[in-house]
Design an enzyme around this catalytic site. Structure first.
Site, short mmCIF file in Angstrom:
data_model
loop_
_atom_site.label_atom_id
_atom_site.label_comp_id
_atom_site.label_asym_id
_atom_site.label_seq_id
_atom_site.Cartn_x
_atom_site.Cartn_y
_atom_site.Cartn_z
CE LYS A 79 -3.64 2.12 2.87
NZ LYS A 79 -4.42 1.99 4.11
CB SER A 154 -7.64 3.87 3.22
OG SER A 154 -6.80 3.30 4.21
CB SER A 178 -7.68 1.04 6.25
OG SER A 178 -8.39 2.23 6.08
N1 GLN Z 1 -12.33 4.71 7.19
C1 GLN Z 1 -11.62 5.10 8.38
C2 GLN Z 1 -11.14 6.52 8.24
O1 GLN Z 1 -11.44 7.12 7.27
C3 GLN Z 1 -10.50 4.17 8.66
C4 GLN Z 1 -9.35 4.35 7.74
C5 GLN Z 1 -8.16 3.51 8.10
O2 GLN Z 1 -8.26 2.48 8.78
N2 GLN Z 1 -7.02 3.95 7.66
O3 GLN Z 1 -10.48 7.06 9.06
#
Ligand code: GLN
Length: 488
Positions: A79, A154, A178
């Site tokens: 990632k 994400s 994420s």
């Molecule tokens: N969707 C959550 C956020 O926007 C978690 C994102 C993540 O785990 N990086 O913060």
């Protein structure tokens, strides 16, 4: 057989027997990516030449070693929030466009040392803020099961890449879900380890008290192999823990290998608004775990409903501090201005996307003098209550089973003008980050639209191996994890 269809464990076996080379394996994946990633956009950066060089080195190393490392020669996608020397790192943001870090994240380094072949960097919501990859400044990733839908986020690029057989395994980061939510949306297996289990050094910080480094693969066994190779204490991350990690033992005994294991089901995770097919598939999977010997018990996590507001104070507050370093001086592009202050504000104002800006504003507000106690301070107190819920539950059960997300993958654009609706996607994944416990997502069925449904197992601190064993036992008697999207 196409070599890109091999899972990590299958590829491992063939490499060990000498039936295939890492060169052939890597080439097959690169060819598949080149042919199909135009439609998916899972990768932000692909480095075929470097991957083939690493593969050749792995093949040479194998010839000279009596007991080659288990991951030697296996491809990995990373990632784009981890720094890897020699590759760009954008974090899905224009503010880091062109940035080439001079060093490599510890997790990646350990996997390189284990012999894995890095293919490239995968798409992500900007600075990992989001649940769909729609917040990437470089365009959305499409879900391999339905190109009109998001892959989740994400770590959407990593999940889509594994689902599309672009790579047997990928790295993700999980601050609030994420790794798990995109794994669920794409029908793959994804582990968010205990906070501090894997070094965060070289993972660009989002919410430092929540960030964890996770792995995605086709099965629990595959994820276990990557996880055990990257876990452990690292001098360069003071929050990494010195708890021994050995290879996860996945041997199972008899017809009822889960005898003696207690799995909790919390009513707070089966709420109104959850897609009926998701609830049904998860309940069927829980019964299946029961038939493998597990005892199912009701548990309660009464403060679950506060996880969302607490997370959306703490994560933006920490993000606002972490993103302060992107100022046009130290990294990435710079927009010039009349004076220094002008340069900062112009660079940040133009180069940060909408969601990153929203988080910085929310976080700065929550931390500002006069509001700190009412917002950030209060959120920290409630976080302690959420943590206690888990401690109490884990006094009675060994794992907690629940859905990963309330719905299957949604359409691209569905939450376009509604950040709150997007935040709600995380209701079932945020609590594990707030409590610091591990969570594992794996596929347990499909809805009517043939979109994957995921189940989550949460466990005790440092109990990753238990979760992986449970999912592995389930995957021995089911084949959801072998299903392959047909549309790419
Ligand atoms: N969707 C959550 C956020 O926007 C978690 C994102 C993540 O785990 N990086 O913060």
């Amino acid at each position: 057989m196409n070599l890109s269809d091999l899972s990590l464990t299958q590829a491992q076996a063939l490499l060990q027997k000498g039936d295939i080379s890492s060169h052939e394996l890597t080439l097959a994946h690169l060819e598949r990516i080149t042919a199909l990633d135009g439609a998916l956009h899972a990768f932000l950066h692909l480095d075929g030449a470097s991957a083939l060089k690493q593969a050749a080195a792995a093949d040479a190393r194998r010839k000279t070693q009596d007991h080659p490392l288990p991951l030697l020669g296996i491809p990995l996608a990373v990632k784009d929030v981890f720094v890897v020397a020699g590759m760009p790192c954008t974090c899905g943001s224009k503010i880091l466009e062109g940035y080439r870090p001079p060093f490599t994240a510890t997790a990646v380094k350990k996997l390189q040392e284990a012999g894995m072949v890095i293919l490239g960097k995968t798409n992500t919501d900007e600075f990992a803020m989001g649940s769909s990859t729609e917040n990437s400044a470089y365009g959305v990733t499409h879900n391999p099961w339905d190109l009109e839908r998001v892959p989740g986020g994400s770590s959407g690029g990593s999940a889509a890449a594994v689902a599309a057989h672009f790579t047997p395994a990928a790295l993700g980061s999980d601050t609030g879900g994420s790794v798990r939510q995109p794994a669920s949306f794409c029908g793959v297996t994804g582990l968010k380890p205990t906070y501090g289990r894997v070094s965060r050094y070289g993972l660009v910080a989002y919410g430092s008290s929540l960030d964890s480094v996770g792995a995605l693969g086709r099965s629990a066994a595959d994820v276990a192999a990557v996880f055990s190779a990257m876990a452990g204490r690292d001098e360069l991350d003071a929050t990494s823990q010195d708890v021994p990690v050995s290879a996860v033992d996945l041997r199972l005994n008899g017809e009822r290998p889960l005898n003696g294991i207690r799995i909790g089901v919390a009513k707070e995770y089966f709420i109104d608004g959850i897609q009926a097919e998701v609830e049904q598939a998860v309940r069927v999977a829980i019964r299946q775990l029961e038939s493998l010997g597990a005892e199912i018990r009701p548990v309660s996590l009464p403060h679950t409903e506060y996880a969302l507001p607490v997370y959306y104070l703490i994560a933006p507050a920490e993000a606002s501090a972490n993103l302060a370093r992107f100022d046009g001086v130290r990294y990435g592009p710079r927009l010039t201005g009349q004076a220094m202050w002008d340069m900062f504000t112009r660079t940040r104002g133009v180069k940060f996307g909408e969601e990153a800006t929203r988080r910085v504003m929310l976080g700065t507000y929550a931390l500002s003098a006069g509001y700190y106690d009412a917002f950030y301070g209060q959120a920290q107190k409630v976080r302690t209550l959420i943590k206690r819920d888990f401690e109490q539950a884990f006094a009675e059960v060994d794992a907690i089973a629940c859905p990963v997300a309330p719905t299957t993958a949604f359409k691209i654009g569905a939450h376009g003008d509604d950040p709150l609706a997007m935040y709600l996607e995380d209701v079932f994944t945020l609590p594990a980050n707030l409590a610091g416990v591990p969570g594992l997502a794996f596929p347990v069925g499909f809805d009517k639209a043939r979109l994957p449904i995921g189940m989550q197992l949460m466990g005790r601190h440092f109990g990753e191996a238990d979760l992986l064993r449970l999912a592995h036992a389930y995957q021995q008697v089911t084949d959801w994890h072998w299903m392959q999207p047909g549309r790419v």
